[in-house]
Design a protein around this motif. Structure first.
Motif, PDB file in Angstrom:
ATOM      1  N   TYR A   1       0.836  -1.200   0.000  1.00  0.00           N
ATOM      2  CA  TYR A   1       0.000   0.000   0.000  1.00  0.00           C
ATOM      3  C   TYR A   1       0.873   1.253   0.000  1.00  0.00           C
ATOM      4  O   TYR A   1       0.620   2.205  -0.752  1.00  0.00           O
ATOM      5  N   ASN A   2       1.909   1.266   0.823  1.00  0.00           N
ATOM      6  CA  ASN A   2       2.801   2.434   0.873  1.00  0.00           C
ATOM      7  C   ASN A   2       3.532   2.629  -0.450  1.00  0.00           C
ATOM      8  O   ASN A   2       3.744   3.771  -0.881  1.00  0.00           O
ATOM      9  N   LEU A   3       3.914   1.546  -1.117  1.00  0.00           N
ATOM     10  CA  LEU A   3       4.544   1.670  -2.434  1.00  0.00           C
ATOM     11  C   LEU A   3       3.574   2.229  -3.463  1.00  0.00           C
ATOM     12  O   LEU A   3       3.950   3.033  -4.316  1.00  0.00           O
TER      13      LEU A   3
ATOM     14  N   LEU B   1      -3.162  -1.268 -12.556  1.00  0.00           N
ATOM     15  CA  LEU B   1      -1.941  -0.925 -13.287  1.00  0.00           C
ATOM     16  C   LEU B   1      -0.710  -1.136 -12.408  1.00  0.00           C
ATOM     17  O   LEU B   1       0.312  -1.644 -12.873  1.00  0.00           O
ATOM     18  N   PHE B   2      -0.806  -0.773 -11.134  1.00  0.00           N
ATOM     19  CA  PHE B   2       0.291  -0.984 -10.204  1.00  0.00           C
ATOM     20  C   PHE B   2       0.576  -2.472 -10.036  1.00  0.00           C
ATOM     21  O   PHE B   2       1.733  -2.896 -10.008  1.00  0.00           O
ATOM     22  N   GLN B   3      -0.466  -3.282  -9.962  1.00  0.00           N
ATOM     23  CA  GLN B   3      -0.299  -4.730  -9.823  1.00  0.00           C
ATOM     24  C   GLN B   3       0.388  -5.308 -11.054  1.00  0.00           C
ATOM     25  O   GLN B   3       1.289  -6.144 -10.928  1.00  0.00           O
ATOM     26  N   GLU B   4      -0.002  -4.875 -12.242  1.00  0.00           N
ATOM     27  CA  GLU B   4       0.642  -5.384 -13.450  1.00  0.00           C
ATOM     28  C   GLU B   4       2.127  -5.011 -13.485  1.00  0.00           C
ATOM     29  O   GLU B   4       2.955  -5.803 -13.913  1.00  0.00           O
ATOM     30  N   PHE B   5       2.458  -3.816 -13.036  1.00  0.00           N
ATOM     31  CA  PHE B   5       3.857  -3.390 -13.011  1.00  0.00           C
ATOM     32  C   PHE B   5       4.664  -4.239 -12.031  1.00  0.00           C
ATOM     33  O   PHE B   5       5.772  -4.668 -12.340  1.00  0.00           O
TER      34      PHE B   5
ATOM     35  N   ASP C   1      11.046  -8.021 -13.424  1.00  0.00           N
ATOM     36  CA  ASP C   1      11.960  -9.136 -13.225  1.00  0.00           C
ATOM     37  C   ASP C   1      12.901  -8.799 -12.080  1.00  0.00           C
ATOM     38  O   ASP C   1      13.669  -7.841 -12.155  1.00  0.00           O
ATOM     39  N   TYR C   2      12.806  -9.535 -10.997  1.00  0.00           N
ATOM     40  CA  TYR C   2      13.624  -9.270  -9.822  1.00  0.00           C
ATOM     41  C   TYR C   2      14.859 -10.156  -9.734  1.00  0.00           C
ATOM     42  O   TYR C   2      15.560 -10.124  -8.744  1.00  0.00           O
ATOM     43  N   GLY C   3      15.140 -10.935 -10.738  1.00  0.00           N
ATOM     44  CA  GLY C   3      16.251 -11.855 -10.634  1.00  0.00           C
ATOM     45  C   GLY C   3      17.260 -11.569 -11.629  1.00  0.00           C
ATOM     46  O   GLY C   3      18.309 -11.866 -11.878  1.00  0.00           O
TER      47      GLY C   3
END
Length: 49
Positions: free
Chosen positions: A13-15, A38-42, A47-49
């Motif tokens: 939520y804070n992000l 839109l935030f969820q899709e982003f 890619d975090y790896g």
């Protein structure tokens, strides 16, 4: 485990609020310009790896 889920939800939520403030040039908007969908899709497609 419930505490982890709660804290994770608070961080997400804070992000989302921070992203809305950054998109609206530093002002706190009345209506968020960045929807939760839109935030969820982003977040999901990053890619975090």
């Amino acid at each position: 485990m419930r505490l982890f889920y709660f804290l994770f939800a608070v961080v997400m939520y804070n992000l989302w609020i921070l992203a809305n403030v950054l998109v609206s040039a530093g002002a706190v908007p009345e209506k968020p310009p960045l929807s939760t969908h839109l935030f969820q899709e982003f977040v999901v497609m990053t890619d975090y790896g």
